[in-house]
Design a protein around this motif. Structure first.
Motif, PDB file in Angstrom:
ATOM      1  N   SER A 289      75.352  19.426 104.000  1.00 16.69           N
ATOM      2  CA  SER A 289      74.294  19.122 103.039  1.00 16.69           C
ATOM      3  C   SER A 289      73.178  20.165 103.072  1.00 16.69           C
ATOM      4  N   GLY A 293      73.622  21.106  99.451  1.00  9.63           N
ATOM      5  CA  GLY A 293      72.731  20.143  98.812  1.00  9.63           C
ATOM      6  C   GLY A 293      73.107  18.727  99.181  1.00  9.63           C
ATOM      7  N   ARG A 294      72.110  17.854  99.205  1.00  9.81           N
ATOM      8  CA  ARG A 294      72.338  16.467  99.640  1.00  9.81           C
ATOM      9  C   ARG A 294      73.091  15.648  98.597  1.00  9.81           C
ATOM     10  N   ARG A 295      72.786  15.880  97.317  1.00  4.50           N
ATOM     11  CA  ARG A 295      73.275  14.987  96.268  1.00  4.50           C
ATOM     12  C   ARG A 295      74.790  14.867  96.247  1.00  4.50           C
ATOM     13  N   TYR A 342      67.388  13.724 102.890  1.00  2.41           N
ATOM     14  CA  TYR A 342      67.078  13.809 101.458  1.00  2.41           C
ATOM     15  C   TYR A 342      65.672  13.253 101.190  1.00  2.41           C
ATOM     16  N   ARG A 407      69.995  18.371  91.188  1.00  2.45           N
ATOM     17  CA  ARG A 407      70.624  18.828  92.420  1.00  2.45           C
ATOM     18  C   ARG A 407      69.573  19.456  93.318  1.00  2.45           C
ATOM     19  N   VAL A 408      69.669  19.148  94.619  1.00  2.00           N
ATOM     20  CA  VAL A 408      68.706  19.674  95.582  1.00  2.00           C
ATOM     21  C   VAL A 408      69.472  20.332  96.716  1.00  2.00           C
ATOM     22  N   ASN A 409      69.055  21.551  97.079  1.00  2.00           N
ATOM     23  CA  ASN A 409      69.612  22.228  98.241  1.00  2.00           C
ATOM     24  C   ASN A 409      68.502  22.350  99.271  1.00  2.00           C
TER      25      ASN A 409
END
Length: 414
Positions: A289, A293-295, A342, A407-409
């Motif tokens: 993640s 990214g967590r998503r 997250y 989307r998050v990294n």
């Protein structure tokens, strides 16, 4: 030591390891203790798990707010672990399920005290680039205790036959050791605001991504009833197949010839397999993640959950239980630590513990509804309905996360 895993993260991981040995010696036994020894119906189990989690979770916002305003977080962490430690042996002395409800509340009250402060301390002690790894490492040690704990309970079962009460007393030993280990944690005094308003459930100061993820977590948790129902389902199917001769005791004959003892041992062993997969998968999932990214990791975890719950709804024999618990371990490995990372990514730096407190409260309140509804569906409709509802809600949550959350990294949206 693994890069990105600091001294505090390592010590807090060991604390969780010991505490989880204690908790998980008891967790797979509690639903069986309630039904077989105290005569509680499934709806009472849902009420116990739901009320304990929800009532205690309301404290987590206050606990998170308070932790953000302490120069040191450790005292709150020590107090929370101590309350939980003393509640565990008392459950073994309970004579009715309402007494178990009160003691489960005390245990969850302690967890509510410590978790926001502990997780915020992990975030404080870890560079942003390694936060997923740190939370994954912590969850791995936590879940390693969840392997040792049930195995310790299994080792004690033959000595006490069908009497589960003494095992609750033995669980006190690792719980006290976990509290003592906390004095190895080191933290610097933090600058804190001199005045701050008492916390409310307002999300002012938190951005849209935080609120969207919180909504997704609440939707998922609404169908995520207590794992006690998985254990009950497994024990019921094992007992049914043992009575019909479809399966044999084999090496588990050391637990006696009675169906209750054998089916309890089998259900606990299946639960151990789940925790082994969780332990091995949590750190790699956290590291993944950090990079991807967590998503996406959470979406895959929700999808796995939906498949497993569909399996528990449809299965008619005990052979599939082993596989379902193994696959279930991948779900928890890909969501538990990753979701915490997250939430900290999306929380303001000075309000991390508050953000985690809000997160825990949302999970607790939704889980209350899930467990009460799950118990009611189990009792008044069928076990199939409990698992079908959970699987549907997991699919809904995955779709909302895919559509509504950017989307998050790491800590950077993209």
């Amino acid at each position: 030591m693994l890069r990105g895993v600091t001294r505090n993260v390592f010590v807090l991981g060991l604390v969780s390891f010991l505490n989880d040995i204690s908790s998980e010696m008891l967790y797979p036994l509690v639903p069986i203790f309630l039904t077989a020894m105290l005569g509680a119906p499934a709806v009472a189990i849902g009420l116990i798990e739901g009320v304990a989690e929800a009532t205690a979770s309301l404290l987590r916002v206050v606990s998170g707010w308070y932790a953000d305003r302490l120069r040191r977080r450790r005292p709150l962490i020590v107090g929370g672990y101590a309350v939980s430690a003393f509640s565990k042996p008392a459950i073994g002395l309970a004579a009715s399920w309402p007494a178990v409800l009160a003691l489960r509340f005390a245990d969850r009250f302690g967890k509510a005290m410590r978790n926001p402060a502990r997780d915020a301390l992990i975030a404080d002690s870890t560079p942003t680039a390694y936060r997923g790894r740190a939370f994954g490492f912590h969850r791995s040690l936590d879940s390693a205790g969840a392997i040792v704990g049930p195995l310790a309970a299994l080792a004690l079962l033959p000595a006490f036959q069908e009497d589960l009460r003494p095992i609750f007393l033995f669980a006190f030993i690792p719980a006290v050791a976990s509290v003592a280990l906390l004095f190895l944690v080191r933290e610097r005094q933090r600058a804190v605001p001199t005045r701050a308003p008492f916390p409310t459930l307002t999300l002012k100061g938190f951005g849209r991504p935080f609120k969207a993820v919180l909504l997704v977590v609440a939707l998922f948790s609404l169908g995520n009833s207590s794992d006690a129902f998985l254990i009950l389902r497994a024990q019921d199917l094992f007992a049914r197949d043992l009575e019909s001769g479809a399966i044999a005791a084999g090496p588990l004959a050391i637990f006696g010839s009675n169906v209750l003892g054998l089916s309890t041992a089998m259900a606990v062993l299946a639960y151990v397999l789940y925790n082994i997969v969780y332990t091995l998968g949590a750190t790699p999932a956290g590291m993944l993640s950090d990079r991807l990214g967590r998503r996406g990791i959470v979406i895959v975890g929700f999808a796995i959950y939906a498949v497993v719950y569909a399996g528990f709804a449809l299965v008619t024999g005990s052979a599939a239980i082993w596989v379902l618990f193994i696959v279930y371990g991948f779900y928890i490995a890909m969501t538990e630590g990753v979701l915490r990372a997250y939430i900290t990514d999306l929380s303001p730096t000075q309000a991390r513990a508050t953000g985690l407190g809000v997160y825990y409260t949302a999970v607790g309140l939704a889980s209350f509804a899930a467990s009460v509804l799950g118990g009611a569906l189990w009792t008044y409709v069928s076990p199939v309905a409990t698992f079908a509802f959970g699987g549907v809600m997991a699919v809904v949550a995955a779709v909302v996360l895919l559509v509504a959350v950017p989307r998050v990294n790491g800590s950077r949206p993209r």
